[in-house]
Design an enzyme around this catalytic site. Structure first.
Site, PDB file in Angstrom:
ATOM      1  N   ASP A   1     -16.211   0.053  -5.472  1.00  0.00           N
ATOM      2  CA  ASP A   1     -15.522   1.285  -5.886  1.00  0.00           C
ATOM      3  C   ASP A   1     -16.224   2.069  -6.994  1.00  0.00           C
ATOM      4  O   ASP A   1     -15.580   2.447  -7.993  1.00  0.00           O
ATOM      5  CB  ASP A   1     -14.096   0.965  -6.322  1.00  0.00           C
ATOM      6  CG  ASP A   1     -13.289   0.267  -5.238  1.00  0.00           C
ATOM      7  OD1 ASP A   1     -13.778   0.145  -4.094  1.00  0.00           O
ATOM      8  OD2 ASP A   1     -12.153  -0.152  -5.525  1.00  0.00           O
TER       9      ASP A   1
ATOM     10  N   LYS B   1     -10.939   1.124   1.931  1.00  0.00           N
ATOM     11  CA  LYS B   1      -9.695   0.365   1.821  1.00  0.00           C
ATOM     12  C   LYS B   1      -8.579   1.252   1.295  1.00  0.00           C
ATOM     13  O   LYS B   1      -8.829   2.319   0.739  1.00  0.00           O
ATOM     14  CB  LYS B   1      -9.879  -0.856   0.925  1.00  0.00           C
ATOM     15  CG  LYS B   1     -10.356  -0.560  -0.484  1.00  0.00           C
ATOM     16  CD  LYS B   1     -10.741  -1.842  -1.207  1.00  0.00           C
ATOM     17  CE  LYS B   1     -11.379  -1.609  -2.545  1.00  0.00           C
ATOM     18  NZ  LYS B   1     -10.515  -1.053  -3.554  1.00  0.00           N
TER      19      LYS B   1
ATOM     20  N   CYS C   1     -10.234  -4.599  -8.762  1.00  0.00           N
ATOM     21  CA  CYS C   1     -10.960  -4.607  -7.488  1.00  0.00           C
ATOM     22  C   CYS C   1     -12.145  -5.558  -7.481  1.00  0.00           C
ATOM     23  O   CYS C   1     -12.382  -6.232  -6.485  1.00  0.00           O
ATOM     24  CB  CYS C   1     -11.373  -3.185  -7.136  1.00  0.00           C
ATOM     25  SG  CYS C   1      -9.940  -2.097  -6.948  1.00  0.00           S
TER      26      CYS C   1
END
Length: 194
Positions: free
Chosen positions: A17, A103, A147
């Protein structure tokens, strides 16, 4: 800045991310999130030169999601599909060979781990890693306490060796010690530092 290792067959690089919304000025800003981009870029360049598979995950949320704060969830809206905040940070230099997995694409999908992500054809990250023979993942990105942690713990649970890029990740730190606690939890699960 940490130096990438002499990569070996079976290695892979996972960037978690590295998006604008997790950097200063973004809607869910991580302190110094942008500082990891040169580090991740250097690792991606080294992996590309070594022929090592490179993957990057991204939050890729629809405009209306029930898990955002305004709909009763924890987080403010962030990384909404097609918005500038969802784009990869401009200081992140990715080779053409990178595989992007997304996601959180469903309205009620709380997805933190890259192992919950899929590529454009719908294949999950695990399948892509298996296809390339990856058994050891080097992992960096944002955010360490959510994450990155979820991705690393899922990788270990699925039998992968995981090495974190120490200066290639940053924590959200809603509580000041969240990042440190996440790192300790990952180390206890068998994750090491590159």
């Amino acid at each position: 800045m940490s130096s990438p290792p002499a990569f070996a067959p079976g290695d892979g690089l996972l960037l978690v991310d590295p998006q604008n919304d997790f950097c200063p000025g973004g809607s869910l800003a991580v302190a110094d999130g942008d500082a990891v981009m040169p580090v991740l870029s250097a690792w991606a360049d080294a992996a590309e030169r070594a022929g090592i598979p490179i993957f990057t995950s991204r939050d890729w949320h629809p405009a209306k999601t029930t898990h955002f704060q305004e709909y009763g969830g924890v987080w403010p809206p962030h990384c909404v599909m097609g918005t500038p905040g969802a784009e990869f940070h401009p200081d992140l230099k990715l080779p053409a060979s990178v595989r992007v997995v997304s996601k959180g694409m469903g309205e009620t999908e709380d997805a933190y781990s890259a192992f919950q992500a899929r590529d454009d054809s719908g294949r999950p990250l695990r399948n892509l890693l298996d296809e390339r023979g990856v058994r050891h993942l080097y992992v960096g990105g944002l955010a360490t306490d959510y994450c990155v942690k979820s991705s690393a713990l899922d990788a270990v649970a699925q039998g992968f060796k995981v090495s974190l890029i120490p200066d290639g990740m940053r924590a959200v730190n809603l509580q000041a010690t969240d990042g440190d606690l996440a790192l300790a939890e990952m180390k206890a699960a068998g994750v090491d530092l590159a």
